[in-house]
Design an enzyme around this catalytic site. Structure first.
Site, PDB file in Angstrom:
ATOM      1  CG  HIS A 199      -2.057  -0.893   1.212  1.00 13.71           C
ATOM      2  ND1 HIS A 199      -2.800  -1.129   0.079  1.00 13.71           N
ATOM      3  CD2 HIS A 199      -2.649  -1.633   2.194  1.00 13.71           C
ATOM      4  CE1 HIS A 199      -3.778  -1.970   0.365  1.00 13.71           C
ATOM      5  NE2 HIS A 199      -3.709  -2.299   1.626  1.00 13.71           N
ATOM      6  N   GLY A 247     -18.527  -4.819  -2.662  1.00 11.41           N
ATOM      7  CA  GLY A 247     -17.837  -4.938  -3.940  1.00 11.41           C
ATOM      8  C   GLY A 247     -18.533  -4.186  -5.060  1.00 11.41           C
ATOM      9  NE  ARG A 304     -14.093   0.989  -4.347  1.00 11.43           N
ATOM     10  CZ  ARG A 304     -14.629   0.158  -3.468  1.00 11.43           C
ATOM     11  NH1 ARG A 304     -13.886  -0.350  -2.487  1.00 11.43           N
ATOM     12  NH2 ARG A 304     -15.894  -0.195  -3.547  1.00 11.43           N
TER      13      ARG A 304
HETATM   14  P1  PAP Z   1      -7.207  -3.972   1.578  1.00  9.10           P
HETATM   15  O1  PAP Z   1      -6.768  -2.605   1.152  1.00  9.10           O
HETATM   16  O2  PAP Z   1      -7.440  -4.064   3.059  1.00  9.10           O
HETATM   17  O3  PAP Z   1      -6.350  -5.059   1.044  1.00  9.10           O
HETATM   18  P2  PAP Z   1      -9.123  -4.135  -0.530  1.00  9.10           P
HETATM   19  O4  PAP Z   1      -9.237  -5.511  -1.052  1.00  9.10           O
HETATM   20  O5  PAP Z   1      -8.284  -3.172  -1.307  1.00  9.10           O
HETATM   21  O6  PAP Z   1      -8.663  -4.186   0.981  1.00  9.10           O
HETATM   22  O7  PAP Z   1     -10.543  -3.473  -0.433  1.00  9.10           O
HETATM   23  C1  PAP Z   1     -11.694  -4.148  -0.032  1.00  9.10           C
HETATM   24  C2  PAP Z   1     -12.791  -3.697  -0.969  1.00  9.10           C
HETATM   25  O8  PAP Z   1     -12.704  -4.476  -2.188  1.00  9.10           O
HETATM   26  C3  PAP Z   1     -14.168  -3.966  -0.395  1.00  9.10           C
HETATM   27  O9  PAP Z   1     -14.987  -2.929  -0.938  1.00  9.10           O
HETATM   28  P3  PAP Z   1     -16.376  -2.474  -0.278  1.00  9.10           P
HETATM   29  O10 PAP Z   1     -16.130  -2.261   1.176  1.00  9.10           O
HETATM   30  O11 PAP Z   1     -16.764  -1.215  -0.994  1.00  9.10           O
HETATM   31  O12 PAP Z   1     -17.327  -3.581  -0.542  1.00  9.10           O
HETATM   32  C4  PAP Z   1     -14.469  -5.328  -0.968  1.00  9.10           C
HETATM   33  O13 PAP Z   1     -15.838  -5.661  -0.960  1.00  9.10           O
HETATM   34  C5  PAP Z   1     -13.927  -5.188  -2.371  1.00  9.10           C
HETATM   35  N1  PAP Z   1     -13.647  -6.492  -2.988  1.00  9.10           N
HETATM   36  C6  PAP Z   1     -13.080  -7.586  -2.424  1.00  9.10           C
HETATM   37  N2  PAP Z   1     -12.994  -8.576  -3.306  1.00  9.10           N
HETATM   38  C7  PAP Z   1     -13.532  -8.134  -4.454  1.00  9.10           C
HETATM   39  C8  PAP Z   1     -13.750  -8.737  -5.742  1.00  9.10           C
HETATM   40  N3  PAP Z   1     -13.389  -9.978  -5.987  1.00  9.10           N
HETATM   41  N4  PAP Z   1     -14.309  -7.974  -6.704  1.00  9.10           N
HETATM   42  C9  PAP Z   1     -14.665  -6.688  -6.459  1.00  9.10           C
HETATM   43  N5  PAP Z   1     -14.507  -6.082  -5.271  1.00  9.10           N
HETATM   44  C10 PAP Z   1     -13.944  -6.788  -4.266  1.00  9.10           C
END
Ligand code: PAP
Length: 327
Positions: free
Chosen positions: A145, A295, A167
């Site tokens: 990150h 997501g 994003r």
């Molecule tokens: P991190 O920075 O802690 O690693 P990260 O995976 O970047 O987390 O972000 C999580 C977000 O990605 C969540 O978004 P939301 O809270 O708006 O829902 C999560 O739902 C989303 N996410 C995880 N997996 C997927 C996927 N396979 N496709 C699309 N979005 C996803």
């Protein structure tokens, strides 16, 4: 470093009491401080706010990581779809080895974070034992990150590839808000969205200010991706990603439906429904299920007031749009 007492042994790292020791103690103790979002404070290191444990790991990574020209590094702002990008890149690189996505695929039994390690949360977590990266298959796939200016020198000096994902900051913040409140212990009060918003807009957030991402290098070794665009045209971006990673899809693979297989395997619906992502935990103690919420694009519209939109849009316009990042 983290206390290793019995009292701490069952406590996830992000809720532990930290005693600063070792070679980075002096440096860290002189840095500006802000209240953290969970337990540990944020320290301002070279313009970037990072929690205590993570900062020690970052310093170790900066000091020791040696990039190879063949490496691929995923650089993502937190909550911008890192889990998804890890799954996609892992599946792309390993598609010959695991050609049947329904059977014995590592993504069916491991969370993407266990397959693609973070520099600062998985690899450089112990100042006394450096990770042995020699046994990793090539190209090596890592994640961080860290904003561009904090990447280890060897990354910038090598020809290693960087896949950069961002994003809409409004959705980053909403995602963070839900995530952080899940991580706060039962004895801690939930954080209100406006409290986090105020901190975020002052630039005080994990790896923030969020607008530092505009400083990512623009060159042919960096591929820029946006969550919103990937949600709109996942097949287009998966193909681009494969080309960038020098493992383009063959005509035969395209006609066999390999692109759709990978997209389906890595989709939010598929990954969030897997047993491993409902019950497991990653190395830092965070439950796998916390990485999957909705997501979707635009959840901020359900939560932001007109005043909040106005305030953050001014920052986005001033700090990001000028650098070609509009959302
Ligand atoms: P991190 O920075 O802690 O690693 P990260 O995976 O970047 O987390 O972000 C999580 C977000 O990605 C969540 O978004 P939301 O809270 O708006 O829902 C999560 O739902 C989303 N996410 C995880 N997996 C997927 C996927 N396979 N496709 C699309 N979005 C996803």
């Amino acid at each position: 470093m983290a206390k290793s007492s019995d009292e701490n042994s069952e406590v996830p790292i992000y809720l532990q009491e930290i005693d600063l020791t070792g070679e980075y103690k002096e440096l860290i103790s002189t840095l500006p401080l802000e209240k953290g979002w969970i337990k540990m404070p944020f320290h301002q290191y070279q313009g970037c706010w990072i929690g205590t444990t993570t900062l020690q790991n970052v310093l170790s990574c900066q000091q020791h990581f040696q990039a190879l020209d063949t490496d691929i590094l995923l650089v993502t702002s937190p909550k911008s779809g890192t889990t998804w990008l890890k799954a996609l890149t892992f599946a792309l690189l390993n598609r010959k080895k695991y050609s049947n996505v329904h059977l014995n695929h590592p993504l069916l039994i491991s969370n993407p974070h266990d397959l693609v390690p973070f520099f600062e949360h998985d690899l450089y977590i112990n100042k006394d034992i450096l990770p042995n990266l020699n046994s990793l298959s090539h190209p090596r796939l890592f994640s961080t990150h860290l904003p561009y200016h904090l990447l280890p020198k060897s990354v910038k000096e090598s020809r290693c590839k960087i896949v950069y994902l961002c994003r809409d900051p409004k959705d980053n913040l909403v995602s963070f808000w839900h995530f952080i409140n899940k991580l706060r212990s039962q004895s801690m009060e939930k954080l209100a969205l406006d409290e986090l918003f105020e901190s975020f807009c002052r630039g005080v957030s994990p790896f923030g200010p969020f607008w530092k991402e505009s400083l990512m290098e623009r060159s042919n070794k960096v591929m820029f991706l946006r969550y919103e665009e990937m949600k709109k045209k996942p097949d287009f971006y998966l193909k681009k990603l494969a080309e960038f990673m020098e493992c383009p899809f063959s005509k035969e693979e395209e006609s066999k439906g390999v692109i759709d297989d990978i997209l389906n395997l890595c989709s939010f619906e598929k990954l969030s429904g897997l047993e491993v992502n409902k019950i497991g935990k990653v190395g830092t103690g965070v439950e796998n299920k916390y990485f999957f919420r909705r997501g979707q694009v635009g959840d901020w519209k359900n939560l932001f007031t007109t005043e909040m939109i106005k305030q953050i849009d001014i920052i986005i316009e001033k700090e990001l749009v000028e650098y070609g990042l509009s959302f």
